[in-house]
Design a protein around this motif. Structure first.
Motif, mmCIF file in Angstrom:
data_model
loop_
_atom_site.group_PDB
_atom_site.id
_atom_site.type_symbol
_atom_site.label_atom_id
_atom_site.label_comp_id
_atom_site.label_asym_id
_atom_site.label_seq_id
_atom_site.Cartn_x
_atom_site.Cartn_y
_atom_site.Cartn_z
ATOM 1 N N LEU A 20 -0.242 -38.886 -16.811
ATOM 2 C CA LEU A 20 -0.422 -39.971 -15.663
ATOM 3 C C LEU A 20 -0.138 -41.226 -16.251
ATOM 4 C CD1 LEU A 20 -3.266 -38.736 -13.535
ATOM 5 C CD2 LEU A 20 -0.800 -38.296 -13.278
ATOM 6 N N ASP A 21 -0.687 -41.450 -17.479
ATOM 7 C CA ASP A 21 -0.475 -42.657 -18.329
ATOM 8 C C ASP A 21 1.035 -42.919 -18.718
ATOM 9 O OD1 ASP A 21 -3.186 -42.933 -18.311
ATOM 10 O OD2 ASP A 21 -3.642 -42.479 -20.310
ATOM 11 N N GLN A 22 1.722 -41.917 -18.725
ATOM 12 C CA GLN A 22 3.112 -42.055 -19.190
ATOM 13 C C GLN A 22 4.117 -42.262 -17.783
ATOM 14 O OE1 GLN A 22 4.500 -38.484 -21.423
ATOM 15 N NE2 GLN A 22 2.685 -38.919 -22.865
ATOM 16 N N GLY A 23 3.358 -42.280 -16.480
ATOM 17 C CA GLY A 23 3.906 -42.620 -15.356
ATOM 18 C C GLY A 23 4.455 -41.518 -14.681
ATOM 19 N N TYR A 24 3.936 -40.193 -14.992
ATOM 20 C CA TYR A 24 4.181 -39.053 -14.048
ATOM 21 C C TYR A 24 2.958 -38.969 -13.093
ATOM 22 C CZ TYR A 24 7.453 -37.838 -17.931
ATOM 23 O OH TYR A 24 8.678 -37.976 -18.524
ATOM 24 N N ASP A 25 3.309 -38.073 -11.854
ATOM 25 C CA ASP A 25 2.324 -37.747 -11.094
ATOM 26 C C ASP A 25 2.034 -36.181 -11.010
ATOM 27 O OD1 ASP A 25 4.347 -36.676 -9.682
ATOM 28 O OD2 ASP A 25 4.586 -38.375 -8.557
ATOM 29 N N ASP A 26 1.066 -35.826 -10.177
ATOM 30 C CA ASP A 26 0.520 -34.501 -9.927
ATOM 31 C C ASP A 26 1.845 -33.625 -9.511
ATOM 32 O OD1 ASP A 26 -1.910 -34.717 -11.004
ATOM 33 O OD2 ASP A 26 -2.535 -35.564 -8.966
ATOM 34 N N ARG A 27 2.664 -34.028 -8.806
ATOM 35 C CA ARG A 27 4.034 -33.217 -8.154
ATOM 36 C C ARG A 27 4.831 -32.796 -9.559
ATOM 37 N NH1 ARG A 27 6.401 -36.727 -3.489
ATOM 38 N NH2 ARG A 27 5.559 -38.312 -5.146
ATOM 39 N N HIS A 28 4.848 -33.842 -10.361
ATOM 40 C CA HIS A 28 5.628 -33.563 -11.544
ATOM 41 C C HIS A 28 4.980 -32.488 -12.577
ATOM 42 C CE1 HIS A 28 8.228 -34.412 -14.972
ATOM 43 N NE2 HIS A 28 7.242 -34.188 -15.842
ATOM 44 N N ILE A 29 3.586 -32.447 -12.662
ATOM 45 C CA ILE A 29 2.960 -31.517 -13.220
ATOM 46 C C ILE A 29 3.102 -29.925 -12.596
ATOM 47 C CG2 ILE A 29 0.587 -30.806 -14.077
ATOM 48 C CD1 ILE A 29 -0.011 -33.758 -14.075
ATOM 49 N N VAL A 30 2.893 -30.075 -11.263
ATOM 50 C CA VAL A 30 3.125 -28.749 -10.834
ATOM 51 C C VAL A 30 4.562 -28.311 -10.921
ATOM 52 C CG1 VAL A 30 3.226 -27.516 -8.373
ATOM 53 C CG2 VAL A 30 1.338 -29.181 -8.830
ATOM 54 N N ARG A 31 5.425 -29.024 -10.807
ATOM 55 C CA ARG A 31 6.848 -28.503 -11.051
ATOM 56 C C ARG A 31 7.124 -28.118 -12.442
ATOM 57 N NH1 ARG A 31 8.407 -33.256 -7.984
ATOM 58 N NH2 ARG A 31 9.140 -34.492 -10.011
ATOM 59 N N MET A 32 6.745 -28.618 -13.492
ATOM 60 C CA MET A 32 6.801 -28.327 -14.815
ATOM 61 C C MET A 32 5.846 -26.911 -15.264
ATOM 62 S SD MET A 32 8.695 -30.654 -16.245
ATOM 63 C CE MET A 32 8.351 -30.686 -17.842
ATOM 64 N N VAL A 33 4.846 -26.728 -14.649
ATOM 65 C CA VAL A 33 4.177 -25.601 -14.598
ATOM 66 C C VAL A 33 4.971 -24.437 -13.949
ATOM 67 C CG1 VAL A 33 2.103 -24.264 -14.059
ATOM 68 C CG2 VAL A 33 1.949 -26.784 -15.093
ATOM 69 N N ARG A 34 5.566 -24.753 -12.910
ATOM 70 C CA ARG A 34 5.972 -23.617 -12.183
ATOM 71 C C ARG A 34 7.330 -23.118 -12.848
ATOM 72 N NH1 ARG A 34 5.606 -25.811 -5.736
ATOM 73 N NH2 ARG A 34 3.349 -25.082 -5.421
ATOM 74 N N CYS A 35 8.076 -24.032 -13.334
ATOM 75 C CA CYS A 35 9.328 -23.570 -13.920
ATOM 76 C C CYS A 35 8.989 -23.153 -15.593
ATOM 77 C CB CYS A 35 10.290 -24.773 -13.986
ATOM 78 S SG CYS A 35 9.778 -26.070 -15.396
ATOM 79 N N GLY A 36 7.771 -23.107 -16.081
ATOM 80 C CA GLY A 36 7.439 -22.544 -17.107
ATOM 81 C C GLY A 36 7.652 -23.556 -18.352
ATOM 82 N N ALA A 37 8.017 -24.856 -17.978
ATOM 83 C CA ALA A 37 8.269 -25.955 -19.180
ATOM 84 C C ALA A 37 6.862 -26.188 -19.799
ATOM 85 C CB ALA A 37 8.902 -27.022 -18.542
ATOM 86 N N TRP A 38 5.741 -26.229 -19.121
ATOM 87 C CA TRP A 38 4.410 -26.453 -19.506
ATOM 88 C C TRP A 38 3.561 -25.341 -19.233
ATOM 89 C CZ3 TRP A 38 3.408 -31.991 -17.254
ATOM 90 C CH2 TRP A 38 4.334 -32.918 -17.738
ATOM 91 N N HIS A 39 2.675 -25.116 -19.769
ATOM 92 C CA HIS A 39 1.403 -23.882 -19.537
ATOM 93 C C HIS A 39 0.229 -24.676 -19.361
ATOM 94 C CE1 HIS A 39 -0.528 -19.909 -19.253
ATOM 95 N NE2 HIS A 39 -1.507 -20.687 -20.031
ATOM 96 N N ARG A 40 -0.321 -24.280 -18.195
ATOM 97 C CA ARG A 40 -1.750 -24.926 -17.826
ATOM 98 C C ARG A 40 -2.825 -23.770 -18.402
ATOM 99 N NH1 ARG A 40 -5.825 -23.510 -14.080
ATOM 100 N NH2 ARG A 40 -7.282 -25.391 -13.483
#
Length: 317
Positions: A20-40
């Motif tokens: 969030l400090d880098q300017g992203y939002d929760d929707r971006h986090i959800v997209r990154m997790v769904r596509c496998g780029a990030w792991h929760r």
């Protein structure tokens, strides 16, 4: 005192607040997790998806521990099984579904959100900085393991700490005595009595414990075999010289660790068979091989060992 080398996990964990400090939002986090780029990893904590998928189950657990520490009270340190894993010693029979922390803010003694909070050790000499995290000392960790699991499981980790030279039997015994009024510490004395730094693997520890629990003769670990000229030829996992028997624990790790460069599994098995035959020729003993599945059938294994020992007695008469 040096812990074994483990996979470097530094800087792999990032938090929701960092993104969030880098300017992203929760929707971006959800997209990154769904596509496998990030792991929760856990609520509010993430890791690079590719890095996560490349890790072993043990290293994923270590990463979860780091994620917990990122948001834990500043006085927190990894303890119990979480410390044992970070010290690089084997853990057997203990589920890795919770992170164990010790904390000095007086709020230990509770379990929530996959984290078990214990009261922090005093004095501070029982704490160490290991890699990028704070953990309880090897001696403290050994005693902690005796309080959270059964004797056999605790022995696997305690012997691992001893074998690596991270602590000593005397130090563990002294601290176990000092903490003898701890809850669930009733098995500590037995663990101290059965602990043996000569035991090199969980399989060897479980075999030694099995022999004790089933009232079988106590074998000598890491027994040296000499050839006709008195030169060291081989070392066996256990020996019962008075019975003319030696015992080898056959685990999958042995077939990986002791294979020579370029040696196939078939070549290793053949070389091991020839080694066993040579030991039998040199000593006149017989070999007992024990596997993980054998230890899971203790009544059958105990009967097999007793029959072998009895046959050796009859042969000597």
């Amino acid at each position: 005192m040096t812990a074994p080398e483990l996979v470097d996990l530094e800087n792999l964990v990032f938090l929701r607040r960092d993104v969030l400090d880098q300017g992203y939002d929760d929707r971006h986090i959800v997209r990154m997790v769904r596509c496998g780029a990030w792991h929760r990893i856990r609520r509010g904590a993430y890791a690079d998806g590719e890095a996560w998928r490349s890790l072993s189950e043990t290293d994923r657990y270590r990463l979860r521990c780091r994620a917990v520490l990122r948001t834990a009270h500043p006085s927190s340190s990894l303890s119990h099984v979480s410390a044992a894993i970070e010290w690089g010693v084997p853990v057997w029979g203990v589920p890795l579904d919770e992170v164990h922390l010790s904390r000095a803010d007086g709020k230990g003694g509770r379990r929530e959100a996959g984290v078990v909070h214990h009261r922090a050790p005093t004095p501070a000499e029982h704490l160490c900085d290991l890699r990028d995290v704070r953990v309880t000392s090897p001696t403290r960790c050994a005693v902690e393991m005796t309080s959270m699991t059964g004797v056999e499981s605790a022995l696997v980790s305690v012997n691992g700490l001893l074998h690596l030279g991270l602590t000593t039997p005397a130090d563990v015994a002294e601290l176990a005595h000092d903490l003898r009024f701890w809850p669930s510490s009733i098995g500590a004395n037995l663990v101290v009595r059965l602990a043996d730094p000569r035991l090199e693997s969980p399989g060897e520890t479980r075999t030694a414990y099995f022999m004790w629990a089933n009232h079988l003769p106590k074998p000598i670990p890491q027994f040296q075999i000499h050839d006709e000229h008195g030169r060291p030829f081989a070392r066996v996992d256990f020996a019962l010289p008075e019975h003319g028997v030696f015992i080898e624990f056959d685990g999958a790790a042995k077939y990986q660790e002791h294979r020579r460069p370029g040696e196939t599994l078939e070549d290793y098995v053949l070389r091991e068979k020839r080694r066993e035959e040579r030991i039998c020729q040199l000593t006149g003993w017989v070999c007992l091989r024990i596997t993980w599945s054998d230890l899971n059938r203790p009544r059958e294994l105990a009967l097999r060992i007793r029959r072998v020992l009895e046959s050796r007695i009859r042969a000597d008469q």
